[in-house]
Motif scaffolding. Sequence first.
Motif: not given
Length: 142
Positions: A25-33, A86-93
């Motif tokens: 989802l975070l990858d998709g969010e970055l694509d949207i941004l 979790l660390l990957e999610c934090k970095t992506k966020n």
Amino acid sequence: MADQVTLCVHKLEIQLSNLTALTQLLDGELDILASKKGEGLKDAAREKLTLLNAIQKLDKELATFSSETFQQDAVKKLTSSIKTLLLECKTKNDVNAKAAHQAQLSVRQLKEILIGSPSSITYGQDGSVVAGNSELVKDIKA
């Protein structure tokens, strides 16, 4: 004890699945941004909130297991994978937050240029920065 370990492993596998979904989802969010289109951003935010709530709820359930349960090899392995995700999610966020902030700044600057705000920044013919020049919109009657 074996039942506790099995139940804990099951809950950790669900947590791992939730975190994997959050990563995607975070990858998709970055694509949207990056596309600079707001379409889908609200849906992504709702989905992210739902996933975060599920992760938090499951985390509270996992906190009820004894520390001995978390010493089992199967549990340790899953816990390690979860910490990595979790660390990957934090970095992506964090990356997404910076991208959103940059997009917001770009929109604000464009708005200021278009409305001729006294603090707007534009560029002259030679490429130099011209601040406070509202000639761009001075003669617009709309």
